[in-house]
Design an enzyme around this catalytic site. Structure first.
Site, PDB file in Angstrom:
ATOM      1  N   SER A  10       0.734  -1.107  -0.094  1.00 39.96           N
ATOM      2  CA  SER A  10      -0.002   0.007  -0.121  1.00 39.96           C
ATOM      3  C   SER A  10       0.926   1.088  -0.221  1.00 39.96           C
ATOM      4  CB  SER A  10      -0.878   0.045   1.416  1.00 39.96           C
ATOM      5  OG  SER A  10      -0.103   0.272   2.274  1.00 39.96           O
ATOM      6  N   LYS A  79      -0.378  -0.829  15.093  1.00 40.60           N
ATOM      7  CA  LYS A  79      -1.712  -1.357  15.399  1.00 40.60           C
ATOM      8  C   LYS A  79      -2.098  -2.609  14.831  1.00 40.60           C
ATOM      9  CE  LYS A  79      -4.755   1.347  12.591  1.00 40.60           C
ATOM     10  NZ  LYS A  79      -5.805   2.299  12.821  1.00 40.60           N
ATOM     11  N   ASP A  80      -1.414  -2.969  13.784  1.00 40.72           N
ATOM     12  CA  ASP A  80      -1.478  -3.955  12.726  1.00 40.72           C
ATOM     13  C   ASP A  80      -1.134  -5.461  13.255  1.00 40.72           C
ATOM     14  OD1 ASP A  80      -3.621  -2.639  11.352  1.00 40.72           O
ATOM     15  OD2 ASP A  80      -2.056  -2.028   9.899  1.00 40.72           O
ATOM     16  N   ARG A 127     -14.355  -0.258  16.104  1.00 40.16           N
ATOM     17  CA  ARG A 127     -14.329   0.545  17.257  1.00 40.16           C
ATOM     18  C   ARG A 127     -14.834   1.858  17.012  1.00 40.16           C
ATOM     19  NH1 ARG A 127     -10.595   4.589  17.365  1.00 40.16           N
ATOM     20  NH2 ARG A 127      -9.468   3.674  15.831  1.00 40.16           N
ATOM     21  N   ARG A 128     -14.427   2.366  15.731  1.00 41.08           N
ATOM     22  CA  ARG A 128     -14.906   3.542  15.189  1.00 41.08           C
ATOM     23  C   ARG A 128     -16.156   3.594  14.887  1.00 41.08           C
ATOM     24  NH1 ARG A 128      -9.737   4.128  11.063  1.00 41.08           N
ATOM     25  NH2 ARG A 128      -8.449   4.818  12.577  1.00 41.08           N
ATOM     26  N   ARG A 145     -13.773  -0.593   2.530  1.00 44.61           N
ATOM     27  CA  ARG A 145     -12.652  -1.217   2.345  1.00 44.61           C
ATOM     28  C   ARG A 145     -11.624  -0.306   1.572  1.00 44.61           C
ATOM     29  NH1 ARG A 145     -10.983  -6.086   3.532  1.00 44.61           N
ATOM     30  NH2 ARG A 145      -8.933  -4.970   3.610  1.00 44.61           N
ATOM     31  N   GLY A 146     -10.345  -0.424   1.471  1.00 48.96           N
ATOM     32  CA  GLY A 146      -9.677  -0.034   0.564  1.00 48.96           C
ATOM     33  C   GLY A 146      -8.458   0.919   1.377  1.00 48.96           C
ATOM     34  N   ASN A 147      -7.393   1.354   0.806  1.00 49.87           N
ATOM     35  CA  ASN A 147      -6.389   1.877   1.465  1.00 49.87           C
ATOM     36  C   ASN A 147      -6.582   3.436   1.705  1.00 49.87           C
ATOM     37  OD1 ASN A 147      -4.521  -0.290   1.773  1.00 49.87           O
ATOM     38  ND2 ASN A 147      -4.085  -0.047  -0.471  1.00 49.87           N
ATOM     39  N   THR A 150      -7.882   5.595  -1.299  1.00 50.95           N
ATOM     40  CA  THR A 150      -9.097   5.045  -1.791  1.00 50.95           C
ATOM     41  C   THR A 150     -10.161   5.572  -1.120  1.00 50.95           C
ATOM     42  OG1 THR A 150      -7.829   3.052  -2.616  1.00 50.95           O
ATOM     43  CG2 THR A 150     -10.386   2.863  -2.438  1.00 50.95           C
ATOM     44  N   ARG A 151     -10.158   5.361   0.289  1.00 50.79           N
ATOM     45  CA  ARG A 151     -11.188   5.934   1.047  1.00 50.79           C
ATOM     46  C   ARG A 151     -11.436   7.427   0.944  1.00 50.79           C
ATOM     47  NH1 ARG A 151     -10.415   2.313   6.531  1.00 50.79           N
ATOM     48  NH2 ARG A 151      -9.912   0.538   5.573  1.00 50.79           N
ATOM     49  N   CYS A 237      -9.494  -5.105  15.314  1.00 52.04           N
ATOM     50  CA  CYS A 237     -10.710  -4.985  14.510  1.00 52.04           C
ATOM     51  C   CYS A 237     -11.684  -5.680  14.677  1.00 52.04           C
ATOM     52  CB  CYS A 237     -10.427  -5.614  13.041  1.00 52.04           C
ATOM     53  SG  CYS A 237      -9.170  -4.582  12.119  1.00 52.04           S
TER      54      CYS A 237
HETATM   55  N1  LIG Z   1      -5.057  -1.152   8.520  1.00 53.38           N
HETATM   56  C1  LIG Z   1      -5.471   0.053   8.587  1.00 53.38           C
HETATM   57  C2  LIG Z   1      -4.319   0.975   9.153  1.00 53.38           C
HETATM   58  N2  LIG Z   1      -3.397   0.621   9.756  1.00 53.38           N
HETATM   59  C3  LIG Z   1      -2.678   1.722  10.288  1.00 53.38           C
HETATM   60  C4  LIG Z   1      -3.296   2.952   9.857  1.00 53.38           C
HETATM   61  C5  LIG Z   1      -2.887   4.317  10.040  1.00 53.38           C
HETATM   62  C6  LIG Z   1      -1.256   4.571  10.485  1.00 53.38           C
HETATM   63  C7  LIG Z   1      -1.175   4.203  11.898  1.00 53.38           C
HETATM   64  O1  LIG Z   1      -2.334   4.158  12.718  1.00 53.38           O
HETATM   65  O2  LIG Z   1      -0.110   4.043  12.219  1.00 53.38           O
HETATM   66  C8  LIG Z   1      -4.447   2.470   9.071  1.00 53.38           C
HETATM   67  C9  LIG Z   1      -5.374   3.401   8.517  1.00 53.38           C
HETATM   68  C10 LIG Z   1      -6.232   3.866   9.473  1.00 53.38           C
HETATM   69  O3  LIG Z   1      -6.566   3.554  10.475  1.00 53.38           O
HETATM   70  O4  LIG Z   1      -6.764   5.083   9.118  1.00 53.38           O
END
Ligand SMILES: NCc1[nH]cc(CCC(=O)O)c1CC(=O)O
Length: 311
Positions: A10, A79-80, A127-128, A145-147, A150-151, A237
């Site tokens: 991405s 966070k991932d 969460r959101r 969805r999408g990066n 894209t969003r 998530c």
């Molecule tokens: N997989 C989604 C994801 N992983 C990290 C980020 C943003 C950058 C971060 O939190 O470091 C995002 C997009 C978002 O939440 O807007």
């Protein structure tokens, strides 16, 4: 020495890996770095993120490449990254953090407070979903969805009236889009949001020493307490939990919030202590959440997920 770095393809992942490379080059001028992009399940599975029953959907394949020595280390959005890594891998470096707050983006510059009644908001994070619903129960929140780029396009083309993203994502991409910051009181972020996690092999001392030169100690301690919480309370998530820690001098202040899946209940815990006890502070916060009944909140999340599957 030449290092091969694994990351997602991405724009955000490549942008943050390029930043890591520039930081590493400053500290290790005689080293060279090459980026290898790797596709993950999160990149190819179009279902709503929280219905995909796999932790680490954005990092598992990349960390496998580290373990199998196809690359020397991996750069992830922290966070991932699941709070527990395979035995042969470690979180070798946590560089300095971007702001951890969420932001709201709308087509006409409306804020979350002013956007018209009944507008449609896009997010892929439970969460959101619950946080938006708590602030504006009149809004329709749908899966997106999408990066990042894209969003943002889906707001500009009217597919959504607004979206919630991480401040860190647009900062790292250098995206100049009108947005409003969301308070961490109403939108406590995902544990580790805004931070990067560099994963390497536990026994690769040469790489570890090289990476350590860009470690930010206070960021490490803050995310350690946020992620300690995740070890004891399912988050990410699949279950709506927010957490953020701030280091103030020698002290660390942690706030955690867990929500019922309908957003009607919120368990809030604040914990403070010496920053050297960061992990223990996170664990104490998790223990207090358990005492306050966090497990009861999670019990009906599957029903909500099925409902979400139909959106
Ligand atoms: N997989 C989604 C994801 N992983 C990290 C980020 C943003 C950058 C971060 O939190 O470091 C995002 C997009 C978002 O939440 O807007």
């Amino acid at each position: 020495m030449k290092y091969l770095i694994g990351t997602r393809g991405s724009q955000l992942s490549v942008a943050q890996t390029n930043w890591v490379v520039s930081e590493l080059k400053s500290e290790n001028p005689d080293s060279d770095y090459e980026i290898k992009t790797i596709t993950t399940k999160g990149d190819t599975d179009a279902r709503p993120l929280f219905t995909i029953n796999q932790k680490g959907i954005f990092e598992k394949e990349i960390d496998k490449a580290v373990a199998e020595k196809q690359v020397d280390f991996a750069v992830h959005s922290l966070k991932d990254v699941p709070s527990i890594l395979p035995d042969d891998l470690i979180l070798g470096c946590v560089p300095s953090r971007e702001p951890y707050n969420d932001i709201f983006i709308s087509k006409n510059g409306d804020t979350l407070e002013t956007i018209p009644e009944g507008s449609t908001i896009g997010t892929s994070s439970l969460r959101r979903v619950v946080q938006v619903s708590r602030k504006r129960p009149d809004l329709t929140v749908k899966n997106i969805r999408g990066n990042v780029e894209t969003r943002i396009k889906k707001v500009q083309d009217g597919t959504f009236d607004g979206i919630v993203l991480a401040q860190a994502g647009i900062n790292r991409l250098g995206v100049n889009v009108k947005h409003t910051s969301l308070s961490t009181i109403d939108f406590p972020p995902s544990p580790g949001q805004g931070a990067l996690g560099i994963v390497c092999r536990k026994n690769d001392q040469i790489t570890i020493s090289m990476l350590k030169k860009i470690e930010d100690q206070n960021t490490r301690l803050a995310v350690e307490s946020e992620r300690a919480l995740s070890e004891f309370v399912d988050s990410g998530c699949r279950f709506p939990v927010g957490a953020f820690a701030q280091v103030n001098g020698e002290n660390l202040d942690l706030t955690v919030v867990a929500y019922s899946i309908d957003g009607k209940q919120a368990l809030i815990v604040n914990k403070s202590g010496p920053k050297s006890n960061s992990y223990q502070i996170g664990k104490e916060a998790a223990d207090e959440l358990q005492r306050k009944g966090v497990n009861d909140l999670a019990k009906d999340w599957r029903a909500k997920l099925d409902e979400w599957n139909k959106t």
